[in-house]
Design a protein around this motif. Structure first.
Motif, PDB file in Angstrom:
ATOM      1  N   ARG A  37       0.839  -1.193   0.000  1.00 55.58           N
ATOM      2  CA  ARG A  37       0.000   0.000   0.000  1.00 55.58           C
ATOM      3  C   ARG A  37       0.877   1.247   0.000  1.00 55.58           C
ATOM      4  O   ARG A  37       2.043   1.201   0.394  1.00 55.58           O
ATOM      5  CB  ARG A  37      -0.944   0.009   1.197  1.00 55.58           C
ATOM      6  CG  ARG A  37      -0.249   0.063   2.549  1.00 55.58           C
ATOM      7  CD  ARG A  37      -1.245  -0.029   3.676  1.00 55.58           C
ATOM      8  NE  ARG A  37      -0.548   0.100   4.964  1.00 55.58           N
ATOM      9  CZ  ARG A  37      -1.147   0.216   6.126  1.00 55.58           C
ATOM     10  NH1 ARG A  37      -2.472   0.212   6.178  1.00 55.58           N
ATOM     11  NH2 ARG A  37      -0.461   0.335   7.236  1.00 55.58           N
ATOM     12  N   TYR A  40      -0.319   6.905   3.793  1.00 55.57           N
ATOM     13  CA  TYR A  40      -1.536   7.650   4.118  1.00 55.57           C
ATOM     14  C   TYR A  40      -1.092   9.103   4.065  1.00 55.57           C
ATOM     15  O   TYR A  40      -0.269   9.540   4.874  1.00 55.57           O
ATOM     16  CB  TYR A  40      -2.051   7.250   5.494  1.00 55.57           C
ATOM     17  CG  TYR A  40      -3.449   7.711   5.804  1.00 55.57           C
ATOM     18  CD1 TYR A  40      -4.475   7.605   4.869  1.00 55.57           C
ATOM     19  CD2 TYR A  40      -3.758   8.245   7.045  1.00 55.57           C
ATOM     20  CE1 TYR A  40      -5.764   8.010   5.151  1.00 55.57           C
ATOM     21  CE2 TYR A  40      -5.050   8.644   7.349  1.00 55.57           C
ATOM     22  CZ  TYR A  40      -6.043   8.528   6.395  1.00 55.57           C
ATOM     23  OH  TYR A  40      -7.322   8.943   6.703  1.00 55.57           O
ATOM     24  N   THR A  60      -8.639   4.352   1.132  1.00 54.11           N
ATOM     25  CA  THR A  60      -9.000   5.018   2.380  1.00 54.11           C
ATOM     26  C   THR A  60      -9.015   6.515   2.117  1.00 54.11           C
ATOM     27  O   THR A  60      -8.021   7.087   1.663  1.00 54.11           O
ATOM     28  CB  THR A  60      -7.989   4.697   3.500  1.00 54.11           C
ATOM     29  OG1 THR A  60      -7.892   3.275   3.638  1.00 54.11           O
ATOM     30  CG2 THR A  60      -8.418   5.303   4.823  1.00 54.11           C
ATOM     31  N   GLY A  63     -10.159   8.289   6.542  1.00 57.00           N
ATOM     32  CA  GLY A  63     -10.520   7.235   7.480  1.00 57.00           C
ATOM     33  C   GLY A  63     -11.612   6.290   7.016  1.00 57.00           C
ATOM     34  O   GLY A  63     -11.840   5.260   7.642  1.00 57.00           O
ATOM     35  N   LYS A  64     -12.286   6.595   5.930  1.00 58.85           N
ATOM     36  CA  LYS A  64     -13.359   5.742   5.407  1.00 58.85           C
ATOM     37  C   LYS A  64     -12.802   4.843   4.313  1.00 58.85           C
ATOM     38  O   LYS A  64     -12.140   5.315   3.389  1.00 58.85           O
ATOM     39  CB  LYS A  64     -14.492   6.609   4.845  1.00 58.85           C
ATOM     40  CG  LYS A  64     -15.640   5.802   4.288  1.00 58.85           C
ATOM     41  CD  LYS A  64     -16.709   6.711   3.700  1.00 58.85           C
ATOM     42  CE  LYS A  64     -17.781   5.877   3.029  1.00 58.85           C
ATOM     43  NZ  LYS A  64     -18.741   6.703   2.298  1.00 58.85           N
ATOM     44  N   GLU A  65     -13.063   3.538   4.389  1.00 60.79           N
ATOM     45  CA  GLU A  65     -12.553   2.591   3.400  1.00 60.79           C
ATOM     46  C   GLU A  65     -13.599   2.292   2.324  1.00 60.79           C
ATOM     47  O   GLU A  65     -14.774   2.103   2.624  1.00 60.79           O
ATOM     48  CB  GLU A  65     -12.131   1.291   4.086  1.00 60.79           C
ATOM     49  CG  GLU A  65     -10.926   1.473   4.976  1.00 60.79           C
ATOM     50  CD  GLU A  65     -10.419   0.172   5.571  1.00 60.79           C
ATOM     51  OE1 GLU A  65     -11.175  -0.819   5.603  1.00 60.79           O
ATOM     52  OE2 GLU A  65      -9.246   0.154   5.987  1.00 60.79           O
ATOM     53  N   HIS A  82      -5.558  10.334   2.120  1.00 57.91           N
ATOM     54  CA  HIS A  82      -5.935   9.221   1.252  1.00 57.91           C
ATOM     55  C   HIS A  82      -4.812   8.192   1.180  1.00 57.91           C
ATOM     56  O   HIS A  82      -3.652   8.485   1.458  1.00 57.91           O
ATOM     57  CB  HIS A  82      -6.279   9.719  -0.154  1.00 57.91           C
ATOM     58  CG  HIS A  82      -5.155  10.423  -0.845  1.00 57.91           C
ATOM     59  ND1 HIS A  82      -4.833  11.737  -0.555  1.00 57.91           N
ATOM     60  CD2 HIS A  82      -4.275  10.015  -1.785  1.00 57.91           C
ATOM     61  CE1 HIS A  82      -3.807  12.095  -1.301  1.00 57.91           C
ATOM     62  NE2 HIS A  82      -3.440  11.065  -2.066  1.00 57.91           N
ATOM     63  N   ARG A  83      -5.223   6.982   0.805  1.00 57.59           N
ATOM     64  CA  ARG A  83      -4.293   5.854   0.637  1.00 57.59           C
ATOM     65  C   ARG A  83      -4.960   4.841  -0.280  1.00 57.59           C
ATOM     66  O   ARG A  83      -6.178   4.700  -0.288  1.00 57.59           O
ATOM     67  CB  ARG A  83      -4.009   5.216   1.999  1.00 57.59           C
ATOM     68  CG  ARG A  83      -3.372   3.845   1.939  1.00 57.59           C
ATOM     69  CD  ARG A  83      -3.140   3.268   3.317  1.00 57.59           C
ATOM     70  NE  ARG A  83      -1.806   3.664   3.740  1.00 57.59           N
ATOM     71  CZ  ARG A  83      -1.377   3.611   4.999  1.00 57.59           C
ATOM     72  NH1 ARG A  83      -2.171   3.212   5.966  1.00 57.59           N
ATOM     73  NH2 ARG A  83      -0.148   3.958   5.298  1.00 57.59           N
TER      74      ARG A  83
END
Length: 118
Positions: A37, A40, A60, A63-65, A82-83
Motif C-alpha cells: 500500500r 496515508y 482510504t 478514514g473511510k474505506e 488518502h491511501r
C-alpha cells in the motif's frame, strides 16, 4: 509532452510512470504490488482522480474505506487524507490524473508510511 519532473519511479510498493505531463495536469500509470500500500498522505496543491484498471483497490479517504474494482474510479480533493492498498494476490493497476497549480513529487505530506518515509 512537456517534462516537468521525474517520469518514473520504483518505490517499495510498486512502480509508477508518467504518461502525460502538462503545467496544470499529469497522467500516471501506477502499479501496486500484491499486499502493498501507499502512504496515508495528502497534497496541498493538487487534486487526484484514480481509475482502477486491473485488480481490486482498498481506498482510504479521511478514514473511510472504499473497495474499487476495474472500471470504477474516485476523486480525491486536495488536502484530503488518502491511501490505496492492494490486498489481492496479483498487481493492482490504476490511472492517476493529477490536477493543480503544482504537481511535483515533493507535494506529499505523509502521516503514515510502511517504509519509514513519514
Amino acid at each position: 509532452m512537456k517534462k516537468l519532473g521525474d517520469s518514473s519511479a520504483s518505490p517499495p510498493w510498486g512502480r509508477w510512470e508518467v504518461l502525460l505531463e502538462e503545467p496544470t495536469y499529469k497522467v500516471k500509470r501506477v502499479i501496486v504490488l500484491a499486499g502493498k500500500r501507499l502512504s496515508y498522505q495528502k497534497h496541498l496543491n493538487r487534486d487526484e482522480h484514480w481509475s482502477i484498471v486491473e485488480g481490486t483497490a482498498l481506498v482510504t479517504i479521511d478514514g473511510k474505506e472504499i473497495l474499487l474494482k476495474p472500471g470504477e474510479s474516485i476523486n480525491i480533493p486536495r488536502e484530503v487524507l488518502h491511501r490505496i492498498a492492494n490486498q489481492g494476490q496479483s498487481s493492482l493497476v490504476f490511472v492517476e490524473i493529477q490536477r493543480g497549480s503544482y504537481l511535483g513529487e515533493d507535494d506529499i505530506i505523509r502521516l503514515e508510511d510502511d517504509y519509514g518515509r513519514s
